[in-house]
Design a protein around this motif. Structure first.
Motif, mmCIF file in Angstrom:
data_model
loop_
_atom_site.group_PDB
_atom_site.id
_atom_site.type_symbol
_atom_site.label_atom_id
_atom_site.label_comp_id
_atom_site.label_asym_id
_atom_site.label_seq_id
_atom_site.Cartn_x
_atom_site.Cartn_y
_atom_site.Cartn_z
ATOM 1 N N UNK A 190 0.783 -1.236 0.000
ATOM 2 C CA UNK A 190 0.000 0.000 0.000
ATOM 3 C C UNK A 190 0.817 1.290 0.000
ATOM 4 N N UNK A 191 2.068 1.208 0.359
ATOM 5 C CA UNK A 191 2.825 2.470 0.468
ATOM 6 C C UNK A 191 4.324 2.215 0.348
ATOM 7 N N UNK A 192 5.049 3.284 0.028
ATOM 8 C CA UNK A 192 6.509 3.276 0.004
ATOM 9 C C UNK A 192 7.015 3.923 1.279
ATOM 10 N N UNK A 193 8.015 3.310 1.887
ATOM 11 C CA UNK A 193 8.626 3.853 3.106
ATOM 12 C C UNK A 193 9.856 4.646 2.691
ATOM 13 N N UNK A 194 9.845 5.925 2.983
ATOM 14 C CA UNK A 194 10.977 6.791 2.646
ATOM 15 C C UNK A 194 11.868 6.939 3.871
ATOM 16 N N UNK A 195 13.124 6.560 3.728
ATOM 17 C CA UNK A 195 14.093 6.705 4.820
ATOM 18 C C UNK A 195 15.239 7.570 4.317
ATOM 19 N N UNK A 196 15.630 8.532 5.113
ATOM 20 C CA UNK A 196 16.647 9.489 4.678
ATOM 21 C C UNK A 196 18.041 8.933 4.942
ATOM 22 N N UNK A 197 18.439 7.947 4.111
ATOM 23 C CA UNK A 197 19.764 7.363 4.274
ATOM 24 C C UNK A 197 20.842 8.242 3.667
ATOM 25 N N UNK A 198 20.453 9.175 2.816
ATOM 26 C CA UNK A 198 21.402 10.002 2.083
ATOM 27 C C UNK A 198 21.200 11.465 2.446
ATOM 28 N N UNK A 229 5.387 -6.289 8.319
ATOM 29 C CA UNK A 229 3.950 -6.575 8.292
ATOM 30 C C UNK A 229 3.374 -6.565 6.879
ATOM 31 N N UNK A 230 4.199 -6.236 5.878
ATOM 32 C CA UNK A 230 3.711 -6.199 4.509
ATOM 33 C C UNK A 230 2.962 -4.931 4.168
ATOM 34 N N UNK A 231 3.131 -3.901 5.008
ATOM 35 C CA UNK A 231 2.405 -2.648 4.811
ATOM 36 C C UNK A 231 3.220 -1.611 4.053
#
Length: 319
Positions: A190-198, A229-231
């Motif tokens: 259902x969604x993309x998880x954005x993580x600020x690795x850069x 959880x597959x979310x």
């Protein structure tokens, strides 16, 4: 105004008595009274209501937290000087790298420097740059190359390249074809998880967010749980999800129309003169060993700058 006056003021407040405060401080009651009179004259106010019990005036109540702050700051400064006498190293690291890089290296380091104090701070890129700029720490571990305008004169010692795979929950991965395109993956989550690795998102990571129906930006811990959880799906640095992948909770996927990503991080100092302190150079070397286990070392200048020396003999405690 001096610390003796402030300590006497604080003690009288605690004991509600000049006599008890003087006994605790090992001074005469006359000395305690003289210190408070001098403090009151300096401030131009009356601090206490004298009587059978001693209580604070409104002015004394207002001044109390400031007096205690000064006393506390002086104590912290004195303790910091004591630590310097014993020896001290201070570093700062990106939050995601503290556990995989520092834990084991710190244990090995303190086997050889058992009396040296070690301070490890964590934060985001800008916070670490600020700590280096203000000289709160001697070495930093941050994304490389550094584009923070606050600190531009950093010296990289070791540069590590770490994979940043795209991962999904195991049940999501089981439903994908052998060579999926990103559209197939996005249809299942259902969604993309954005993580600020850069410091600045690579185009591949930015494109994934644009293609998704929705996105959410989260810290690493909640982001991992959401993915398990597959979310959601997202690009995670390998060290953050290695245990989950090994346990089968998450699965790395490689959509045919998306390039793999990596993140470069570096151990840096403001000046190579910092490495004239053998204990700091030795601690950095221990951390470099963990970097080599976790990723690919693409540049190692440490031994060129400071040749490796034998470890110091462990201190023998006094009986």
């Amino acid at each position: 105004m001096d610390l003796d006056q402030l300590r006497t003021f604080d003690r009288i407040v605690r004991d509600q008595s000049f006599t008890k405060a003087a006994a605790y401080l090992n001074i005469t009651q006359a000395t305690a009274s003289m210190r408070i009179r001098a403090l009151e004259q300096l401030l131009g106010v009356t601090l206490f209501v004298r009587g059978r019990t001693v209580t604070l005036t409104d002015q004394g109540m207002t001044f109390l937290p400031y007096a205690r702050r000064i006393i506390g700051t002086a104590q912290e400064g004195r303790e910091a000087l004591r630590r310097v006498e014993r020896g001290r190293v201070s570093i700062a690291s990106l939050r995601t790298l503290v556990s995989p890089l520092i834990t084991e290296s710190l244990i090995r380091f303190q086997e050889h420097y058992p009396s040296v104090d070690v301070v490890v701070r964590e934060g985001r890129q800008g916070q670490i740059a600020a700590m280096l700029h203000e000289r709160e720490v001697e070495m930093g571990i941050l994304c490389w190359p550094n584009i923070d305008p606050l600190v531009v004169d950093l010296e990289p010692l070791v540069i590590m390249r770490e994979r940043v795979p795209l991962v999904v929950a195991a049940d999501v991965a089981a439903r994908l074809s052998s060579r999926p395109e990103i559209a197939e993956v996005l249809a299942l989550v259902p969604r993309v998880i954005a993580l600020r690795w850069w410091q600045a998102d690579p185009e591949t990571a930015a494109a994934l967010v644009r293609l998704a129906k929705t996105s959410v930006e989260l810290p690493t811990g909640p982001a991992r749980r959401l993915a398990i959880k597959g979310e959601g799906l997202g690009f995670f640095v390998n060290s953050a999800i290695a245990d989950d992948v090994k346990a089968g909770r998450l699965v790395e996927i490689a959509p045919v129309d998306f390039e793999p990503l990596h993140r470069d991080t570096a151990m840096v100092v403001r000046s190579l003169a910092a490495l004239e302190r053998p204990m700091l150079a030795d601690f950095i070397r221990e951390i470099a060993l963990e970097c080599a286990k976790m990723g690919e070392i693409i540049d190692d200048r440490l031994d060129k700058v400071v040749p490796r020396k034998p470890w110091p003999k462990p201190a023998i405690p006094h009986p």
